[in-house]
Design a protein around this motif. Structure first.
Motif, short mmCIF file in Angstrom:
data_model
loop_
_atom_site.label_atom_id
_atom_site.label_comp_id
_atom_site.label_asym_id
_atom_site.label_seq_id
_atom_site.Cartn_x
_atom_site.Cartn_y
_atom_site.Cartn_z
N THR A 35 -4.36 -3.23 4.29
CA THR A 35 -4.34 -1.76 4.27
C THR A 35 -2.92 -1.21 4.21
O THR A 35 -2.74 0.01 4.23
N SER A 36 -1.91 -2.08 4.16
CA SER A 36 -0.52 -1.65 4.26
C SER A 36 -0.02 -1.09 2.93
O SER A 36 0.05 -1.80 1.93
N VAL A 76 -9.07 2.93 4.41
CA VAL A 76 -8.30 3.49 5.53
C VAL A 76 -7.58 4.76 5.11
O VAL A 76 -7.31 5.64 5.94
N HIS A 77 -7.29 4.90 3.83
CA HIS A 77 -6.52 6.03 3.32
C HIS A 77 -7.41 7.06 2.61
O HIS A 77 -6.91 7.93 1.90
N ASP A 78 -8.72 6.92 2.83
CA ASP A 78 -9.71 7.83 2.22
C ASP A 78 -10.20 8.80 3.29
O ASP A 78 -10.83 8.39 4.27
N ARG A 79 -9.92 10.10 3.12
CA ARG A 79 -10.28 11.07 4.14
C ARG A 79 -11.69 11.63 3.95
O ARG A 79 -12.15 12.44 4.75
N ASP A 89 -9.80 3.15 -5.90
CA ASP A 89 -8.87 2.40 -6.74
C ASP A 89 -8.78 3.01 -8.13
O ASP A 89 -7.70 3.06 -8.75
N THR A 90 -9.91 3.54 -8.65
CA THR A 90 -9.90 4.20 -9.95
C THR A 90 -9.08 5.48 -9.91
O THR A 90 -8.28 5.76 -10.81
N PHE A 142 -6.99 11.98 -0.70
CA PHE A 142 -5.86 11.07 -0.48
C PHE A 142 -5.06 11.53 0.73
O PHE A 142 -4.81 12.72 0.91
N THR A 143 -4.64 10.57 1.55
CA THR A 143 -3.72 10.90 2.64
C THR A 143 -2.34 11.18 2.05
O THR A 143 -2.04 10.73 0.93
#
Length: 558
Positions: A35-36, A76-79, A89-90, A142-143
């Protein structure tokens, strides 16, 4: 020409076989996981650098479509919560594409995709999202960190493509967008400098430190990064040894478990010299990749090679005579000696490589070894060396590499006589060709340049210095850049942890890690200057102590 299964296989085989390459980053270092975002940025940098070197890969858009992202966990970065129509990813790929073209609004992106059905298929779109969907995805789904990573990825792809001569949709804006807003002041205040330095130090450290690994097994109670924390902490305090430093670090660190001094030394003593150098070169390569993303940094230029020595050794050196050798000034004292090759001149002064000096090694061996390392990392034009490298065999080796050199010559009888004649004629400068005997009727041709020192305290031939060069006489002015390496040594020694150990590997690691901290400082300073002013001046605006303190603050690194 489009990529093929064979060309893609060639690229990833090259990455896997690179001596210092690591891919994917999340799988090669305990610093990152799947997730980094810093790991994702590192992977994009690694893959793009090799991808565009292949003759078949001539499209940045194709690279965006084929970039491996399956291993990365975007969740993890999807709000957004619940099911969604478009995969993260797309969307990440399409926003990288938007950044590549420099479109400020999503409408231009939608219009572009509408005329390119094949590109949409490669990106993974069954239907093209409308403008409002893309806007919400970028601003709400997106964060902020993921948005910055998409911008960073686009910039990296630009730079790597341009370096390989691949056509890009536009000229990239030479701006480190992900480090915050640029101050409008031409002379930023200290608070602004420190704020930018903190962000950049964090970013740089997460790129560089993963190159170091203790190669420990799974399940260790103390995290590996705690050892690099401690080593950095030791560099914060002058003459701080591991035992005392480990006790202080226990209280100042935010970590629950930190290594004791003896455990820290035992881990480092297990490193071979070659392993230390391998990790160091990998770390510097990462650092060079980072600063090379600015137009103010050139991955080419002049290098200086020199030897420095540790403080004189006062203990019993029995059994260590080949490592604790005499001082450079030929006194009756003994010391450890280290050789380095460093970028000087217009380049940011990074230490490219370091190595120990052992008894019996020739200066030619040392120079050849360091030039091998330097030429793997940068394009070398000119080599500056001190008079201890005044050897015809060293100079011939440098010439055979196609490099120019400038080296001061030790004055022998003929040079002293010539200097006396120049003094009588009140002549400030004189050039003459000289052949140096290599043996077996072989000669090295060089040029001797006599130059009179200004305001010399001497009244005889010592008013003159003699230099040897195989280049134009104008190269002599470049020799003044050598002062940077002496200045660098003073800072490097300031960053070293104290020890009384005779262990050669431990001693060398302390020196190499200090060289790394010094190089990080100079790289951070360049990036801060470029961010705040758009220019780079060699006089640092960020102090070494600032950088070390910021490194210490990072709970994950140091």
């Amino acid at each position: 020409m489009a990529s093929t299964l064979m060309s893609r296989r060639t690229v990833f085989r090259r990455i896997a076989q690179r001596q210092y390459g690591e891919w994917p980053a999340y799988n090669s270092t305990p610093l990152y996981d799947r997730t980094s975002l810093a790991g994702l940025e590192s992977d994009i940098r690694t893959v793009s650098e090799t991808w565009f070197d292949h003759d078949s890969h001539e499209s940045v858009e194709e690279f965006v479509c084929v970039l491996p992202l399956a291993y990365f966990r975007f969740s993890v970065h999807d709000r957004y919560e619940g099911s969604t129509r478009y995969r993260m990813d797309t969307l990440f790929r399409v926003f990288v594409l938007k950044e590549l073209h420099g479109w400020e609004h999503e409408t231009a992106l939608v219009d572009y995709l509408g005329t390119r059905p094949e590109l949409c298929e490669q990106l993974g779109f069954e239907t093209i999202p409308d403008q409002s969907t893309l806007w919400r995805s970028w601003h709400e789904r997106f964060t902020p960190d993921l948005r910055e990573t998409a911008e960073t990825a686009a910039r990296t792809i630009f730079i790597k493509a341009q370096n390989a001569g691949v056509e890009t949709p536009r000229e990239p804006a030479r701006k480190l967008r992900y480090y915050g807003n640029v101050s409008s002041e031409s002379d930023p205040d200290n608070q602004t400098k420190l704020k930018q330095a903190e962000k950049i130090t964090d970013h740089v450290s997460r790129i560089v430190f993963p190159a170091f690994s203790l190669d420990r097994g799974d399940g260790c109670e103390i995290h590996e990064n705690a050892y690099w924390d401690l080593q950095t902490y030791l560099g914060l305090r002058e003459r701080l040894a591991a035992n005392e430093g480990a006790r202080s670090f226990t209280y100042e660190s935010t970590r629950e478990r930190t290594p004791l001094g003896h455990a820290h030394r035992e881990q480092i003593r297990d490193f071979s010299i070659e392993r230390i150098r391998e990790m160091y070169r990998q770390a510097v390569n990462r650092l060079l990749n980072k600063v090379a993303e600015t137009e103010q940094c050139f991955r080419a230029g002049i290098v200086a090679i020199d030897i420095t020595e540790a403080n004189p050794f006062t203990g019993n050196r029995t059994g260590h005579e080949d490592k604790i050798i005499g001082t450079k000034e030929k006194t009756d004292e003994y010391a450890y000696q280290w050789a380095t090759v460093q970028l000087v001149g217009n380049a940011v002064p990074l230490v490219l490589d370091a190595r120990p000096v052992r008894k019996g090694e020739s200066r030619k061996e040392i120079v050849e070894d360091l030039l091998d390392s330097a030429e793997e990392l940068v394009h070398v034009d000119n080599v500056l060396m001190d008079r201890e490298f005044d050897s015809q065999h060293v100079l011939e080796m440098v010439s055979r590499r196609g490099l120019s050199y400038v080296v001061p010559k030790r004055m022998q009888t003929s040079e002293k006589a010539q200097a006396k004649r120049l003094l009588q004629r009140d002549q400030d400068r004189y050039e003459t060709d000289r052949k140096l005997h290599l043996g077996k009727n072989e000669w090295h041709e060089t040029t001797l340049i006599y130059r009179r020192k200004k305001d010399s305290e001497h009244d005889d031939y010592r008013q003159y210095s003699v230099f040897m060069t195989n280049g134009a006489s104008g190269h002599l002015t470049e020799y003044g850049y050598r002062w940077e390496i002496e200045s660098g040594y003073r800072s490097i020694k300031r960053f070293m942890a104290a020890t009384t150990s005779k262990n050669f590997g431990l001693r060398f690691f302390y020196f190499a890690f200090a060289c790394l901290l010094y190089s990080i400082w100079r790289a951070v300073d360049l990036l801060v200057q470029v961010e705040l002013t758009g220019e780079y001046e060699h006089s640092p605006i960020v102090t070494a102590d600032n950088t070390l303190t910021l490194l210490k603050k990072e709970t994950g690194i140091g």
